[in-house]
Motif scaffolding. Structure first.
Motif: not given
Length: 370
Positions: A260, A230, A258, A262
């Motif tokens: 949930k 990330q 961001i 991703g």
């Protein structure tokens, strides 16, 4: 001896002025006298609005400055860029500064570069309201050219739309509001420093806000609790965004959400150091890198690539009515507390960052939960 022009003289610029003086640099500040805490610290002070770029340029030429900069001020950034451009000093282009200082122009640059960001509409005139049909509630309304959560509002229905737009327009220097699709997700920000078009990542910050409707920032923690992949992806997107905006020199502060699932949405980029002590204090506490010195060295053309020598946790908590449980800590000498200041006795429920009543900064070998 080098001379550094600092655009702005409020408490935001004080760490920069103090760091420059410690480096043996002559400092010259420009700002209105009211609230100019740097006027008694800088070597010279001129009581001129930071947006009066032509007047400031004439004085900088007379003073034969060697560099110009600011930290944590979006309003000052275009003046900094204009002076640098006109005097052949290191800085971003004036066009870049204007684009990075306007959330609508910024969104356009992100879309052109293929960077994932929220759907948006800029509302300047009443007829632009018709363009909002492609957006769905909830929405975020904000002025196109302000910072510090000023004028930011989350709305859930049609009834609140026009009043929120009008309020944002009234706070905007250009009388413009931007309406964005609300993105639900975790908030982070990213600090970079750039020199001659090369972008160097420094740190990622986890952010805690008051939530809807105003999203005033109440906590910042470094490093962010993210995976290595990330970090790499966010750093890659940030480099792409900085290049899209034309940022080539100096500090930058980029904000993301961001989801949930991703997905990483870029929210905005400031062509300046992050405020709320993120750039002036937290980066050095967590990484060992003197970010203030780096900004000064960029402006003077003496920059060296940053070395991140430490791996600590650092953070800041802000005081308000909702966080009054922090009050006892202002009188305690705890080993991880670096600095604590209560700025006013009145505790408010803040609608913008200016309505917070103090702060506590920490450094530790782990995240400090207060």
């Amino acid at each position: 001896m080098n001379k550094l022009a600092v655009i702005g003289a409020s408490y935001l610029q004080l760490p920069l002025v103090l760091r420059a003086k410690k480096m043996g640099i002559i400092t010259i500040c420009f700002a209105w006298a009211e609230g100019a805490v740097c006027k008694d610290v800088a070597d010279k002070f001129y009581p001129i609005s930071i947006v009066e770029k032509e007047q400031i340029l004439a004085i900088c030429q007379h003073e034969h400055i060697n560099g110009v900069c600011t930290i944590a001020s979006d309003v000052a950034a275009p003046t900094v860029a204009y002076i640098a451009e006109q005097m052949g000093l290191v800085g971003n282009s004036y066009e870049c500064a204007l684009q990075a200082n306007n959330k609508f122009l910024m969104r356009q640059a992100f879309v052109s570069a293929g960077i994932l960001s929220p759907m948006y509409v800029c509302v300047e005139k009443e007829e632009h309201i018709e363009e909002l049909s492609g957006l769905k509630f909830p929405l975020i309304i904000k002025p196109t050219d302000r910072s510090g959560s000023l004028g930011v509002m989350k709305i859930e229905n049609e009834e609140d739309l026009l009043p929120a737009i009008k309020a944002a327009q009234d706070l905007s220097f250009k009388h413009e509001a931007i309406v964005e699709q609300y993105i639900e997700g975790r908030e982070i920000s990213v600090e970079f420093i750039s020199y001659k078009g090369i972008h160097y990542p420094l740190q990622i910050t986890d952010k805690v806000t008051t939530g809807a409707p105003h999203f005033v920032e109440m906590e910042h923690h470094q490093p962010a609790d993210l995976s290595e992949s990330q970090y790499e992806k966010i750093y890659s997107i940030t480099k792409q965004a900085l290049t899209a905006l034309g940022v080539t020199n100096g500090a930058s502060h980029s904000e993301y959400r961001i989801t949930k699932e991703g997905e990483i949405y870029i929210m905005e980029v400031g062509a300046r150091m992050g405020g709320d002590f993120i750039g002036s204090d937290l980066v050095q506490l967590s990484t060992g890198y003197d970010f203030l010195r780096g900004v000064i060295e960029v402006a003077l053309g003496t920059f060296n690539a940053p070395q991140l020598t430490e791996h600590n946790y650092s953070g800041v908590y802000f005081l308000c009515e909702e966080t009054k449980h922090l009050l006892p800590l202002f009188t305690q000498a705890l080993p991880y507390l670096i600095k604590a200041e209560q700025t006013t006795n009145e505790l408010l429920t803040p609608s913008c960052s200016a309505e917070r009543s103090g702060y506590i900064i920490y450094q530790n070998d782990k995240k400090v939960l207060l």
